[in-house]
Write a protein that holds these residues in place. Sequence first.
Motif, PDB file in Angstrom:
ATOM      1  N   ILE A  45      14.185  14.706 -24.849  1.00 49.06           N
ATOM      2  CA  ILE A  45      12.742  14.487 -25.115  1.00 49.06           C
ATOM      3  C   ILE A  45      12.228  15.651 -25.404  1.00 49.06           C
ATOM      4  CG2 ILE A  45      10.698  14.030 -23.551  1.00 49.06           C
ATOM      5  CD1 ILE A  45      12.367  12.093 -22.166  1.00 49.06           C
ATOM      6  N   LEU A  48      12.372  15.905 -29.056  1.00 57.61           N
ATOM      7  CA  LEU A  48      11.406  15.337 -29.674  1.00 57.61           C
ATOM      8  C   LEU A  48       9.890  15.899 -29.725  1.00 57.61           C
ATOM      9  CD1 LEU A  48      12.352  11.639 -28.515  1.00 57.61           C
ATOM     10  CD2 LEU A  48      12.557  12.524 -30.795  1.00 57.61           C
ATOM     11  N   ILE A  49       9.608  16.480 -28.743  1.00 52.75           N
ATOM     12  CA  ILE A  49       8.310  17.049 -28.340  1.00 52.75           C
ATOM     13  C   ILE A  49       8.208  18.231 -29.235  1.00 52.75           C
ATOM     14  CG2 ILE A  49       6.878  18.354 -26.708  1.00 52.75           C
ATOM     15  CD1 ILE A  49       7.917  16.513 -24.542  1.00 52.75           C
ATOM     16  N   ILE A 129       8.713   9.129 -27.302  1.00 53.69           N
ATOM     17  CA  ILE A 129       8.859  10.325 -26.220  1.00 53.69           C
ATOM     18  C   ILE A 129       8.252   9.307 -24.852  1.00 53.69           C
ATOM     19  CG2 ILE A 129       7.554  12.118 -25.392  1.00 53.69           C
ATOM     20  CD1 ILE A 129       7.374  13.074 -28.191  1.00 53.69           C
TER      21      ILE A 129
END
Length: 153
Positions: A45, A48-49, A129
Amino acid sequence: MELLMIKKKTNRIQNIKLYKIIIFLILLTSFNIVRAQQKTGIGSIDTLIFDLKTNMEGYLHENNPPYVQDDIDLCIATLSDYVVKVLDTKSKDEGMKLVKATVLKLNELNEKCDYSLIETNEREQIAQIIILAGHEKNYNAIDEDITEEWREW
């Protein structure tokens, strides 16, 4: 002659100091990038952020959109905050209330930015997300779009 030797020695010392400063700045920058990627504690995550932020910033610098860096930062902070909070929830109902609040906040931010902050690519990344964080808690299937009900982007 002696003055010339002193001047050369002074230049070498200044160069060494400059190199040390450059190395320090490189290390500091590297540390901050790594730290920024570890906000939520879930590597996939966080990646991805980080990728979302990088993509948004790239677009900002290459084009002239109606949003600024602060808008990107707020979007990223909203997502990071959501992930941390949803991982701390005790029930699916509590988690879904958080999804709704996050999506509504992102709707407002996108509206403030003339609906240009969250385009197709960003929409997919943001939804991924949010979905992945909910899935980590077993609140939803990995292919279940839990944002769709409230999403305007």
